[in-house]
Write an enzyme that holds these catalytic residues in place. Structure first.
Site, short mmCIF file in Angstrom:
data_model
loop_
_atom_site.label_atom_id
_atom_site.label_comp_id
_atom_site.label_asym_id
_atom_site.label_seq_id
_atom_site.Cartn_x
_atom_site.Cartn_y
_atom_site.Cartn_z
CG ASP A 229 4.50 -3.58 -0.90
OD1 ASP A 229 4.23 -4.49 -1.69
OD2 ASP A 229 4.14 -3.57 0.29
NE ARG B 63 0.32 -6.13 6.07
CZ ARG B 63 -0.54 -7.09 6.39
NH1 ARG B 63 -0.68 -7.46 7.65
NH2 ARG B 63 -1.26 -7.68 5.44
#
Ligand code: DQQ
Length: 561
Positions: A45, A174
Site C-alpha cells: 500500500d 486498522r
C-alpha cells in the site's frame, strides 16, 4: 501432423530465453521506467502521501529484507513533481512493543500550523496473551519540521493512541485515514473494521490529536462487504476539477468514501459534519457493492490534497500477476500506479473521473499521430514509427451513425466473464475494436484493450475490456481478463482510450477517465524495443480511428538521496 500448441509454446519460450534474454535479464526488463518502485524487495500500500515545503512525500508498505510480504516498514521517497523520485531512509520500522510485527498502513495529516504527523496501525501482540495478534493506532511526528525532506520520524511516547473498543475484534481495526476538522473544531478520522461481515468505517474524534473518542456510530457501514481496509474520505467540488483540503465542506461539496475490500470501491455522498452523517447519492452504488476506481489490479489506494497545484491526487498499489517464486527470483514485487488526478464527473453527481497527472507530459519524447483511419472487418494495422515499452497513447474511435449491437446482457458481476469469454480475437458486430500493446511482430504476444458495444436489457452499453490471455508465452501467470461497462449515451459518437504502457504495467483510462483498468503483463518477446502497437477491429461493422497519438516516454531514474 498437428503439433501440440503446448510443445510449440515451450520451444519458443526456450528459444527466446536462450537466444535473447535470460530469465534474470527478462525480470529486470519487466521493471518499470516511470512507475514508482523501491530499489528492491516487496512493496504494497501507498501510505501518507502529502506535499510539504516544496516536496511530494510518498511512504509505502515495504519489506526491506525480501521480495515477499513481511517485516512491514514505511519506505519513504520524495519528489519535486510526483514523477522523479528519490529514495530516503525507512521512516517507520517495527521497533516498539505496539508495532513489533509491522508498521501497517496509515495517513498523514497537517496539524498545528501545517505541521505533518503520521497515524498508522501497529501490529503486535497482547502482552498478557502473547499468541494473540492485535492492531492499534500509533502517532509519529517529524524529528525536525524545518527539514523539507522529513527524513527522521519520532514515535509519540503516548502510543498507542487508539486501541480496539469493546465489541470490535482487534484483528479488524486498522488503516486510519487523514484526519479532518468538523464544524465543532474537533478532529475526526476513520478506522477500517468489520463486524459479522459488515464493513465498517469507524469514526473517532479528538481535540488534541492524542486522545481519541469513538463516535456514537460508524460514519458508514455496508452489510456483507467484509473488512474495510484502507478507508479514504475526502471532499470534491460539485463543479470543477480543483482539489479541496480534506476539512472542506459546504453546499457545493460532495464527499467520496473509498474502502478496500477485495477491490477499491468508492461511493459519492453528502456528509453533514454537525451529526457526522454520510448519505450516498445512490444507495445501489454503495461502498463495497458499487463503483470501483479501477477494474484491474489496483488496491489500497490513498488520495491527498495537493496544495501545490490545487488538485486531489490518487495513488494505488499495483500488485504482480506472477507467482511468488517469480517475485523472489526477480528480487522485487509491486509498483505504485502512476499518480492520477480525481474529480467529480460533471455529468453525474455519483461518480468520479481519473486522469494521469499532467506531469507525464514532461516524459514525452518521439511522437507519432494519425487521423481518420478506417478499420473494416477483421482489420489490423501496426502503428509505424513508434516502438517500445514506455508509451503514452491517446486514441478516439468514431462509431458509425447506425449503432448495431449484439444482444448481451451485462451486469457488474458478469462483465469480466464476458470480456474473457468474448475476448479480443473473436468476430463480433460493433467491436471488439481497440489497441494491441506490448505486441510482438508476429502477434503471438499481445495485450488487448478494446471496446464492444452491446445491447443489454437496460440499454446500449460499451464494454471496456483488457484481455491479457495472450500477453506472454510464459504460462505461470494470472492472465484474467478485466472489464467494466458504461451506458452508451444517445448521440455519443467517439470512444476514447488513454493508455500508459510501462514494461509490465498497462494503465488504461477509458471514456475520458470514467473506466480505469490496470493490468500486469510479462512478455517474453514483446519487450523493450521489440514491443509494437497495433489498432484492430474484429467486428463486422467498420469503425474509424479518428485520431491516434502515441508518445514514447522517457525513463525516470529513481535514486537515493
Ligand atoms: N495492507 C496493510 C494493512 C492493510 C493492508 C498491511 C491492505 O494495513 O489493511 O501491509 O493491503
Amino acid at each position: 501432423m498437428a503439433v501440440p500448441c503446448i510443445f510449440l509454446l515451450c520451444v519458443s519460450t526456450l528459444y527466446y530465453y536462450i537466444f535473447f534474454f535470460s530469465p534474470s535479464e527478462l525480470h529486470q526488463l519487466h521493471r518499470t521506467a516511470f512507475h514508482f518502485q523501491p530499489s528492491k524487495n516487496w512493496m504494497n500500500d501507498p501510505n501518507g502521501p502529502m506535499f510539504y515545503r516544496g516536496y511530494y512525500h510518498l511512504f509505502y508498505q515495504w519489506n526491506p529484507y525480501a521480495a515477499v510480504w513481511g517485516n512491514i516498514s514505511w519506505g519513504h521517497a520524495v519528489s519535486k513533481d510526483l514523477v522523479h523520485w528519490h529514495h530516503l531512509e525507512v521512516a517507520l520500522a517495527p521497533d516498539q512493543w505496539y508495532d513489533m510485527y509491522g508498521c501497517w498502513s496509515g495517513s498523514a495529516t497537517f496539524v498545528n500550523d501545517g505541521k505533518p504527523v503520521l497515524v498508522y496501525t501497529g501490529w503486535s501482540n497482547v502482552p498478557s496473551s502473547p499468541d494473540r495478534k492485535v492492531q492499534m493506532q500509533a502517532l509519529a511526528m517529524p524529528a525536525d519540521h524545518e527539514d523539507p525532506l522529513l527524513r527522521k520520524w519520532v514515535k509519540a511516547p503516548q502510543n498507542p493512541i487508539v486501541t480496539a473498543p469493546e465489541g470490535i475484534d482487534s484483528n479488524f481495526f486498522r488503516d486510519p485515514t487523514t484526519a479532518w476538522v468538523g464544524e465543532d473544531g474537533k478532529w475526526r478520522m476513520l478506522i477500517g473494521s468489520q463486524e459479522n461481515m459488515t464493513g465498517l468505517a469507524l469514526l473517532y474524534t479528538s481535540s488534541d490529536f492524542l486522545t481519541w473518542k469513538r463516535g456514537s456510530a460508524p460514519l458508514h457501514s455496508v452489510d456483507s462487504t467484509g473488512m474495510w481496509e484502507c478507508p479514504d474520505f475526502y471532499p470534491v467540488p460539485l463543479l470543477g476539477k480543483h482539489g479541496l483540503n480534506t476539512s472542506s465542506n459546504g453546499k457545493d461539496v460532495m464527499h467520496v468514501l473509498k474502502v478496500s475490500c477485495v477491490y477499491d470501491y468508492y461511493v459519492v455522498g453528502t456528509y453533514v459534519t454537525s451529526n457526522d452523517s454520510f448519505t450516498p447519492v445512490q444507495a445501489d452504488l454503495d461502498a463495497g457493492i458499487g463503483l470501483r476506481y479501477d477494474y484491474g489490479k489496483y488496491y489500497a489506494s490513498k488520495s491527498f490534497y495537493d496544495g501545490n497545484k490545487n488538485r486531489r491526487i490518487l495513488i494505488g498499489w499495483v500488485n504482480e500477476s506472477d507467482a511468488e517464486k517469480a517475485d523472489i527470483a526477480k528480487g522485487w514485487a509491486s509498483v505504485q500506479s502512476f499518480p492520477r488526478m480525481v474529480w467529480l464527473d460533471p455529468h453525474t453527481n455519483y461518480s468520479i473521473l481519473q486522469w494521469p497527472i499532467e506531469e507525464v507530459e514532461s516524459l514525452r519524447k518521439t511522437k507519432v499521430s494519425l487521423e481518420s483511419l478506417p478499420l473494416g472487418k477483421e482489420a489490423i494495422m501496426q502503428v509505424k514509427g513508434i516502438k517500445g515499452a514506455q508509451l503514452e497513447i491517446d486514441v478516439d474511435f468514431q462509431l458509425p451513425e447506425q449503432i448495431q449491437a449484439e444482444a448481451i446482457d451485462v451486469s457488474a458481476s458478469n462483465v469480466e466473464l464476458i470480456c474473457s469469454e468474448k475476448g479480443a480475437s473473436r468476430i463480433g458486430v460493433l467491436g471488439p475494436f481497440g489497441l494491441l500493446v506490448l505486441a510482438s511482430d508476429d502477434l503471438v504476444e499481445q495485450t488487448a484493450i478494446f471496446f464492444v458495444i452491446v445491447q443489454s436489457k437496460d440499454g446500449l452499453k460499451v464494454l471496456v475490456c483488457s484481455d491479457q490471455s495472450r500477453s506472454s508465452l510464459e504460462t505461470n501467470l494470472d492472465k484474467t481478463s478485466y472489464g467494466s461497462s458504461y451506458s452508451l449515451k444517445g448521440g455519443q459518437t467517439y470512444l476514447n482510450l488513454h493508455i500508459l504502457v510501462d514494461h509490465s504495467v498497462v494503465e488504461t483510462f477509458a471514456l475520458g477517465g470514467r473506466v480505469c483498468i490496470t493490468c500486469r503483463v510479462y512478455p517474453t518477446k514483446a519487450i523493450d524495443q521489440a514491443a509494437r502497437v497495433f489498432v484492430f477491429n474484429n467486428g463486422t461493422v467498420p469503425v474509424l480511428v479518428k485520431n491516434l497519438v502515441i508518445w514514447e516516454l522517457a525513463d525516470v531514474l529513481i535514486d537515493t538521496l
